[in-house]
Design a protein around this motif. Structure first.
Motif, PDB file in Angstrom:
ATOM      1  N   UNK A   1      -1.941   2.411   0.259  1.00 45.06           N
ATOM      2  CA  UNK A   1      -2.239   2.461  -1.168  1.00 45.06           C
ATOM      3  C   UNK A   1      -1.534   1.309  -1.881  1.00 45.06           C
ATOM      4  N   UNK A   2      -2.238   0.666  -2.809  1.00 44.98           N
ATOM      5  CA  UNK A   2      -1.660  -0.402  -3.616  1.00 44.98           C
ATOM      6  C   UNK A   2      -0.741   0.216  -4.669  1.00 44.98           C
TER       7      UNK A   2
ATOM      8  N   UNK B   1      -2.287  12.121 -10.353  1.00 44.34           N
ATOM      9  CA  UNK B   1      -1.603  13.420 -10.231  1.00 44.34           C
ATOM     10  C   UNK B   1      -0.563  13.606 -11.327  1.00 44.34           C
ATOM     11  N   UNK B   2       0.183  12.529 -11.639  1.00 44.11           N
ATOM     12  CA  UNK B   2       1.266  12.639 -12.621  1.00 44.11           C
ATOM     13  C   UNK B   2       0.756  12.813 -14.045  1.00 44.11           C
ATOM     14  N   UNK B   3      -0.372  12.181 -14.367  1.00 43.58           N
ATOM     15  CA  UNK B   3      -0.855  12.179 -15.750  1.00 43.58           C
ATOM     16  C   UNK B   3      -1.972  13.175 -16.014  1.00 43.58           C
ATOM     17  N   UNK B   4      -2.632  13.643 -14.954  1.00 40.49           N
ATOM     18  CA  UNK B   4      -3.768  14.537 -15.152  1.00 40.49           C
ATOM     19  C   UNK B   4      -5.063  13.807 -15.460  1.00 40.49           C
ATOM     20  N   UNK B   5      -5.031  12.472 -15.463  1.00 35.62           N
ATOM     21  CA  UNK B   5      -6.251  11.703 -15.681  1.00 35.62           C
ATOM     22  C   UNK B   5      -7.057  11.642 -14.387  1.00 35.62           C
ATOM     23  N   UNK B   6      -8.338  11.440 -14.527  1.00 39.01           N
ATOM     24  CA  UNK B   6      -9.178  11.335 -13.336  1.00 39.01           C
ATOM     25  C   UNK B   6      -8.922  10.009 -12.646  1.00 39.01           C
ATOM     26  N   UNK B   7      -9.229   9.958 -11.339  1.00 40.24           N
ATOM     27  CA  UNK B   7      -9.015   8.718 -10.598  1.00 40.24           C
ATOM     28  C   UNK B   7      -9.859   7.566 -11.142  1.00 40.24           C
ATOM     29  N   UNK B   8     -11.150   7.796 -11.512  1.00 42.11           N
ATOM     30  CA  UNK B   8     -11.906   6.690 -12.106  1.00 42.11           C
ATOM     31  C   UNK B   8     -11.288   6.184 -13.414  1.00 42.11           C
ATOM     32  N   UNK B   9     -10.756   7.111 -14.228  1.00 38.29           N
ATOM     33  CA  UNK B   9     -10.115   6.709 -15.486  1.00 38.29           C
ATOM     34  C   UNK B   9      -8.867   5.876 -15.211  1.00 38.29           C
TER      35      UNK B   9
ATOM     36  N   UNK C   1       1.023   4.420  -7.118  1.00 38.33           N
ATOM     37  CA  UNK C   1      -0.362   4.173  -6.722  1.00 38.33           C
ATOM     38  C   UNK C   1      -1.324   4.826  -7.712  1.00 38.33           C
ATOM     39  N   UNK C   2      -2.597   4.482  -7.576  1.00 31.46           N
ATOM     40  CA  UNK C   2      -3.614   5.107  -8.427  1.00 31.46           C
ATOM     41  C   UNK C   2      -3.607   6.628  -8.258  1.00 31.46           C
ATOM     42  N   UNK C   3      -3.573   7.063  -7.003  1.00 30.53           N
ATOM     43  CA  UNK C   3      -3.635   8.506  -6.748  1.00 30.53           C
ATOM     44  C   UNK C   3      -2.432   9.226  -7.346  1.00 30.53           C
ATOM     45  N   UNK C   4      -1.240   8.615  -7.206  1.00 31.49           N
ATOM     46  CA  UNK C   4      -0.048   9.254  -7.747  1.00 31.49           C
ATOM     47  C   UNK C   4      -0.097   9.294  -9.268  1.00 31.49           C
ATOM     48  N   UNK C   5      -0.571   8.233  -9.881  1.00 27.24           N
ATOM     49  CA  UNK C   5      -0.701   8.205 -11.332  1.00 27.24           C
ATOM     50  C   UNK C   5      -1.675   9.273 -11.815  1.00 27.24           C
TER      51      UNK C   5
ATOM     52  N   UNK D   1       0.880  -5.358 -12.761  1.00 26.39           N
ATOM     53  CA  UNK D   1       0.612  -6.190 -11.599  1.00 26.39           C
ATOM     54  C   UNK D   1       0.852  -5.377 -10.335  1.00 26.39           C
ATOM     55  N   UNK D   2       0.317  -5.889  -9.206  1.00 30.57           N
ATOM     56  CA  UNK D   2       0.566  -5.230  -7.928  1.00 30.57           C
ATOM     57  C   UNK D   2       2.031  -5.401  -7.537  1.00 30.57           C
ATOM     58  N   UNK D   3       2.593  -4.342  -6.949  1.00 29.14           N
ATOM     59  CA  UNK D   3       4.010  -4.351  -6.580  1.00 29.14           C
ATOM     60  C   UNK D   3       4.200  -4.038  -5.105  1.00 29.14           C
ATOM     61  N   UNK D   4       3.175  -4.300  -4.294  1.00 26.41           N
ATOM     62  CA  UNK D   4       3.277  -4.014  -2.874  1.00 26.41           C
ATOM     63  C   UNK D   4       2.336  -2.899  -2.462  1.00 26.41           C
ATOM     64  N   UNK D   5       2.560  -2.384  -1.257  1.00 29.37           N
ATOM     65  CA  UNK D   5       1.697  -1.325  -0.726  1.00 29.37           C
ATOM     66  C   UNK D   5       2.537  -0.223  -0.122  1.00 29.37           C
ATOM     67  N   UNK D   6       2.021   0.981  -0.234  1.00 26.04           N
ATOM     68  CA  UNK D   6       2.633   2.137   0.394  1.00 26.04           C
ATOM     69  C   UNK D   6       1.786   2.523   1.605  1.00 26.04           C
TER      70      UNK D   6
END
Length: 407
Positions: free
Chosen positions: A85-86, A49-57, A43-47, A72-77
């Motif tokens: 979360x997408x 956290x994993x990369x240290x990039x901001x959520x808007x980035x 998900x965006x939020x997990x990415x 591409x989208x791969x489902x939802x959590x």
């Protein structure tokens, strides 16, 4: 038509590029795409956290990757608490690659998507009586596999062709391909590139098999720091992977231990080379000399030994002794911690490894671990696909993000 026939030497690091905002965005997108490829849907939020990039980035980069057809989208959590979360994943259909394994007995071709999933393949006898006929059979098999996958030549981003011998850029041909008569003639791989109508890289079969076996087979998760793959079939070659990176030597010929001469025979006759003494033809010659009746193939000799035939068992034991010279040379020069035995002869590792280890103990103080291949005769083909993917993923990313930046 684009055509590329580089040497087997891996490319060095790209030259430093000046900083600019577009390059920063591109770096962020590549970082996220690789994280998704290696870590699975996220998900965006997990990415973030994993990369240290901001959520808007992260959101902006994912939108750009989707727009470029790279993600591409791969489902939802759906968590127990909170909002769904997408999940995102790389789009495997953003490009396809072609892997080719050219052997004296068989021609193998596979088409794979960018996730590495093989979507079509061909495995046919090599019936070509001339080098041109073999080259044309490769092209025909590739066209058949591409069509079966519902693709055209334009959909293949990169092709890697595995072959005996060492690519010579100046001659535009291979050297040392003794198992395929006429295969060293310049122009053959230009003929293949013209027929495939895509960019191709020529790779030594043992080097590609080593890459495939290290990443997907016996070397996977082994922690091997110096990994060697001994390809024994109609010829004999070695591929080496050090700390995860292929080693090919200054001119691409590292591992050609099959060319090493053996000591003269007791009667004074030349001992030949390790390849002549340990590859498939040598096993058959030894079996016939011992009294087995022909015609024979190396596989039939090994099958007979496995069934208890004493003459076949003796032939196999002698082959293991000759092969031990190659392993001793390899051990002394490279000091590998793991050596994997593969190829057509290597498929009978159940019969070879014990006598090979015993002979090695008499020849060398080195004690590398010995193991059978897990990929079998697929090692070269899968290594070719994996190598093509390494190149294609970067090329597809650069091509599609550049198009997006122009819009």
């Amino acid at each position: 038509m684009s055509r590329d026939l580089p040497t087997a030497v891996p490319p060095g690091p790209a030259p430093a590029q000046p900083w600019n905002r577009q390059r920063l965005r591109s770096n962020n997108e590549w970082l996220l795409l690789e994280r998704l490829r290696l870590g699975g849907p996220s998900s965006r939020a997990q990415l973030a956290r994993d990369t240290g990039l901001s959520k808007p980035t992260v959101s902006a980069a994912l939108a750009a990757l989707e727009h470029a057809g790279l993600a591409r989208e791969a489902g939802r959590f759906v968590p127990e608490r909170g909002r769904a979360a997408v999940l995102y994943e790389p789009d495997p259909l953003a490009g396809h690659v072609l892997g080719v394994d050219i052997g004296r007995a068989r021609l193998r071709v596979a088409v794979a998507d960018l996730a590495g999933d093989i979507v079509a393949r061909r495995d046919i006898p090599n019936k070509g009586r001339t080098a041109n006929a073999v080259a044309d059979a490769v092209v025909a098999a590739a066209h058949g596999a591409t069509a079966e996958a519902g693709l055209t030549a334009a959909d293949i981003v990169h092709a890697v062709v595995g072959t005996p011998g060492v690519w010579d850029e100046q001659r535009r041909g291979v050297r040392y391909a003794t198992s395929l008569p006429g295969w060293g003639r310049p122009g053959l791989f230009d003929r293949i590139a013209d027929g495939l109508a895509t960019t191709i890289t020529v790779g030594n079969d043992a080097n590609l098999a080593a890459h495939g076996e290290y990443t997907l087979g016996a070397g996977r998760g082994s922690g091997s720091r110096m990994f060697a793959y001994v390809l024994v079939g109609t010829g004999l070659g070695v591929g080496v992977v050090k700390d995860g990176e292929p080693l090919v030597g200054a001119y691409g010929a590292l591992g050609e231990v099959g060319l090493v001469p053996l000591p003269p025979r007791p009667d004074g006759a030349p001992g030949g080379t390790i390849e002549q003494a340990a590859a498939a033809d040598a096993v058959v010659r030894t079996a016939l000399d011992l009294g087995m009746t022909g015609p024979l193939t190396a596989k039939e000799v090994f099958d007979a030994a496995r069934s208890g035939d004493p003459l076949a068992a003796t032939a196999v034991h002698r082959a293991a002794g000759q092969l031990a010279y190659a392993v001793a040379v390899l051990s002394a020069v490279l000091d590998p911690d793991l050596i994997v035995l593969g190829g057509g002869i290597g498929a009978s590792a159940d019969l070879l490894l014990d006598p090979l280890g015993q002979a090695l103990h008499h020849l060398s103080p080195m004690r590398p671990a010995l193991a059978p291949s897990r990929l079998g005769e697929e090692a070269v083909l899968l290594g070719a696909v994996a190598t093509a993917l390494d190149r294609a993923r970067v090329e597809v990313f650069e091509r599609r993000t550049a198009l997006g930046a122009e819009v």
